[in-house]
Design an enzyme around this catalytic site. Structure first.
Site, short mmCIF file in Angstrom:
data_model
loop_
_atom_site.label_atom_id
_atom_site.label_comp_id
_atom_site.label_asym_id
_atom_site.label_seq_id
_atom_site.Cartn_x
_atom_site.Cartn_y
_atom_site.Cartn_z
N TYR A 39 0.87 -1.18 0.00
CA TYR A 39 0.00 0.00 0.00
C TYR A 39 0.91 1.23 0.00
O TYR A 39 2.00 1.19 -0.57
CB TYR A 39 -0.91 -0.09 1.24
CG TYR A 39 -2.19 0.69 1.14
CD1 TYR A 39 -3.07 0.50 0.08
CD2 TYR A 39 -2.54 1.59 2.14
CE1 TYR A 39 -4.26 1.22 0.00
CE2 TYR A 39 -3.74 2.30 2.06
CZ TYR A 39 -4.59 2.12 0.99
OH TYR A 39 -5.76 2.82 0.93
N LYS A 94 -19.23 -21.48 -9.87
CA LYS A 94 -18.38 -21.38 -11.06
C LYS A 94 -17.00 -20.81 -10.70
O LYS A 94 -15.97 -21.27 -11.19
CB LYS A 94 -19.08 -20.47 -12.07
CG LYS A 94 -18.55 -20.57 -13.44
CD LYS A 94 -19.60 -21.10 -14.39
CE LYS A 94 -18.97 -21.40 -15.72
NZ LYS A 94 -19.90 -22.05 -16.63
N ALA A 198 -27.00 -22.84 -26.30
CA ALA A 198 -26.16 -24.01 -26.50
C ALA A 198 -26.34 -24.60 -27.91
O ALA A 198 -25.37 -24.94 -28.58
CB ALA A 198 -26.48 -25.07 -25.45
N ASN A 319 -19.55 -28.51 -18.99
CA ASN A 319 -18.77 -27.33 -19.37
C ASN A 319 -17.47 -27.20 -18.58
O ASN A 319 -16.53 -26.57 -19.05
CB ASN A 319 -19.58 -26.05 -19.13
CG ASN A 319 -20.72 -25.91 -20.09
OD1 ASN A 319 -21.17 -26.90 -20.66
ND2 ASN A 319 -21.17 -24.69 -20.30
#
Lengths: 380, 380
Positions: A39, A94, A198, A319
């Site tokens: 920082y 995900k 799809a 997927n």
């Protein structure tokens, strides 16, 4: 809502976790010396170095490793339009898979708008800090325009996974399934049930891969240039499929077909429909959790290679075999667009992981650690 | 740009890390059983349970723990308008501090727009997945409107840290500094140099805390109701300060003042200016890295308690003492708005951590592990 034992466990786990991801510092900040680097004052030198320079930002900031997983919740799993909050647990899942399978850092962002133009503007405005955009669970047909506009406007990879993730894994599975039955993609008669995200992307990628004989059906039947009710994206599909101008429904489509790919929903077909197909038929019934036709019924109809989206049958088309490696490869190789060529290479790489395909083994296991690596490596 | 040894180390560290945060799954995903809970099919039950219900989402998703750290890069540190990419390393550092100091998960989002209306719309649209919004390094005066609009529209805490983080820590330090010199906040004559984000918020919070005699200066001099050049937020400041309608510059303001708070920039004052103040003067010179007046110069002018924004002098006024605990407390206690009352409580809690304030010890150390806990606990 019926709550299965698994659902109950899932609910309890989510309550315990309060979100499935955590943000952790990449470096410890234990004292003032650390702070002066991570920082102020040290960070100012980094800010001045990367300002206005995307290439430097890729090297010195999270832009080099971070993907946004974005949804408006308009078409979540098979649950339909459940909005931003409904989509959130899926996007978090995900993000967990991105990290687990490919060490990609992914942030879920769910949107309080379902207007295409607002979605596009919002994604453009939050894009600078990210190295990629995974669009997820946007309804068709707006998903096509949203993705196209974002791909054009941004210099980072943008991919609507419901389209291309699915298409890549379907193509990979089909390459190996065709080997099993001794047929060729270029001459196979392929029927796709479902002209949503799809289905449309799968039709396109199969064509890119060399397929010449594709019929695609929506809820009204076979899509053909003569139909008066076609939206723009279906007109595009009509122009690139069904060159024999066949009309009718599923039965007409299946007559003599080599491959049926279901991306539409349960209750599509029976054994008697599969019997209309050519010998050694291939059936991908990908609706989840209930496939378009159950594997035993497809088998009864004569299908030789059968795939589903489920983990409790052989040949799971998921997927997760594609998206982690695709984004890993894009980040590693500075890829700015996920082109058709990249999708094709990824599908071939995925297929190559099964050395000797059989009727019950056309795709690698999603927990196979080679998967993301091989897919990522295929993307140059 | 001059590159100091610390700057070189900071650049090398940032290049090595490629971003200062990582996203990690909160639960392992090692096999299909894990997957069926974290992702499909189990996640569907969670999605249906939380859809459209912010309260459930707080309990079952990242909304309960995740703060967005958002900047448009229009006023980054003392570096000015360096844009989205320039702001990114700072926002990442802030996210690292959030986690380190208060176990708050924070995601940096930098915006490719500096238009107030676009900023507001963008933040509103990405808000559903977050439990709080930390606005950072937005330039004044637009920062005031942006924050006000977002606070009104959202049911999660929104705080512009450059305003309120600074104000809280200044008030905490001032409470203890006044104890050291035996003066009272209600009667102290307080001069604030700088009417930007930090100055305006500090003036407001000091008033809320009981201060009655505040003068605030911008680059043109003392803000007073008579001045013709005042923007809206300065008109508001004029109405709530300077009740004696004093005009002039710093010298006129400092005559007999008890406290000088500099949030404007280097080169403000000399020892001779401090000599104009009342005996036992308090000087907070908070510009970083170069204070409005160096501590030895302030001392020469007779200041008894001196604070800066730097870690290499006593009495460091640093926002890190406030923002982690503020958001931790807001998340823990379901706080939807960071009210004046909350800021006041936080400042008092922070001040209370120094049992016996001295001229060189008016604030706790930022690495003191009690800080975030005590601040969080004060927020009910």
């Amino acid at each position: 809502m019926n709550t299965s034992p698994n659902d109950k466990k899932a609910l309890a786990l989510h309550k315990k976790l309060q979100g499935k991801i955590r943000i952790v510092p990449a470096a410890k900040v234990k004292n003032r010396a650390d702070l002066s680097l991570v920082y102020t004052p040290g960070v100012a030198a980094v800010s001045m170095y990367v300002k206005g320079d995307a290439e430097r930002a890729r090297q010195y900031t999270m832009k080099g490793r971070m993907v946004a997983v974005i949804s408006d919740g308009s078409a979540v799993l098979g649950l339909g339009n459940i909005g931003a909050l409904g989509a959130l647990p899926v996007m978090e899942g995900k993000a967990a898979l991105f990290k687990t399978f490919a060490d990609v850092d992914a942030v879920p962002i769910v949107l309080d708008t379902q207007d295409p133009e607002e979605i596009i503007q919002t994604v453009l405005r939050i894009a600078p800090g990210f190295g990629g955009i995974n669009l997820e669970d946007f309804a068709a047909p707006k998903c096509f325009d949203i993705e196209r506009r974002l791909v054009e406007a941004l210099d980072i990879p943008v991919m609507h996974d419901d389209q291309h993730g699915t298409a890549i894994v379907v193509l990979a599975g089909l390459i190996n399934a065709l080997k099993v039955v001794g047929k060729k993609l270029t001459s196979a008669r392929i029927v796709i049930s479902g002209a949503g995200a799809a289905g449309a992307a799968t039709a396109n990628l199969l064509r890119v891969a060399g397929a010449t004989n594709i019929l695609i059906l929506d809820s009204k039947g076979i899509i053909t240039e003569g139909r008066a009710d076609l939206t723009r994206h279906k007109l595009e599909l009509a122009a690139s499929t069904n060159f024999s101008h066949i009309t009718g429904g599923l039965k007409e489509a299946l007559a003599g077909a080599d491959v049926l790919i279901g991306v539409s929903g349960p209750g599509l077909a029976k054994a008697s429909d599969i019997k209309l197909m050519a010998p050694k038929a291939i059936v991908f019934a990908l609706a989840n959790p209930t496939p378009e036709i159950m594997p035993d019924e497809a088998k009864k109809g004569g299908a030789v290679v059968i795939a589903t989206g489920r983990s409790d049958f052989p040949n799971q088309v998921n997927n997760s075999l594609a998206f982690p490696g695709i984004f890993r490869g894009a980040l590693d190789n500075g890829v700015r667009k996920i082109t058709d060529d990249i999708k094709l290479k990824a599908a071939k790489a995925l297929a190559s992981l099964v050395k000797k395909p059989t009727a019950t083994k056309i795709l690698p296991d999603m927990f196979d650690k080679r998967v993301a690596k091989v897919v990522a490596k295929s993307i140059r």
